[in-house]
Design an enzyme around this catalytic site. Sequence first.
Site: not given
Length: 295
Positions: A199, A203
Amino acid sequence: MKQPGSVHPLKSFLPDMISVMALGTTLGKAIGFMTLLVVVLAAVLKYFDDADSGLFSSMAEDMKTLEENFRQQNKSCFILGASGETGKVLLQELLERNIFSKITLIGRRQLTFEGKGYENLVQEVVDFEKLDDHAAAFQGHDTGYCCLGTTKAIAGTEGFIRVDHDYVLKSAELAKAGGCSQFHLQSSKGADKNSNFLYLKVKGQVEADIEALGFDRYAIYRPGVLLVDRQQSRPGEWMARKFFGALSAVCSTSMSIPIQAVAKAMVSNTLLQPEEKTEILENKAIAALGKSAGK
């Protein structure tokens, strides 16, 4: 009649009662300790929060002037992810502050709104798998806001990467080619392209890839736990939001933030003129900037 060798009921009951009372006392002490710990933690966080709270608070009186000056420039913007939690609040904030002459929502489906405040919205329905076919939707905007995103739990690993990186980056590329000079990206606390966590890695990677496009101004927002009741939520996320929500009732923290503060910060920051082309706003800076917008 008491049978030979039997134990009187009271004698067997007393030890159990004593054990229960002892357990209750232990639990009471534990709860009391945890309560004290939370209060102390809140006090400490409050102290550090107050130390930084003046960062943007002095802008509050000037914000209305900045809004009026910006409004007179008749600029336009687009929002990616207006159906999501942050996107919905961002749209409402933009409409209330009325700093753009035109707002375009770019998404995979037409959204339904009620009220006259939404009458002048423009909606562009696109196929994110074929964004090149929808380049016109990204043309002619001065500012772009991206709140697009999903989770691995919802879309799977490949789907998450495709949405949070590929769709976002391609949209930014088309926006830049279409004349967009200012791009605002909602990212996440801890984003790092070198992270071992998927994650945070995704990002961080999309942050870096968009920076390479060379927007005149590029703002990255890295909020902590978003305090909002999501329509889709995992138990762990729900518990985290409840905990930080309770803590934020005492003080703001560096780990969480109300979603309204993120939206206010994104709009307020649009009005400013930072020295650097690229800026990264961490959670506390977002909270402080969000406060500068007032109620």
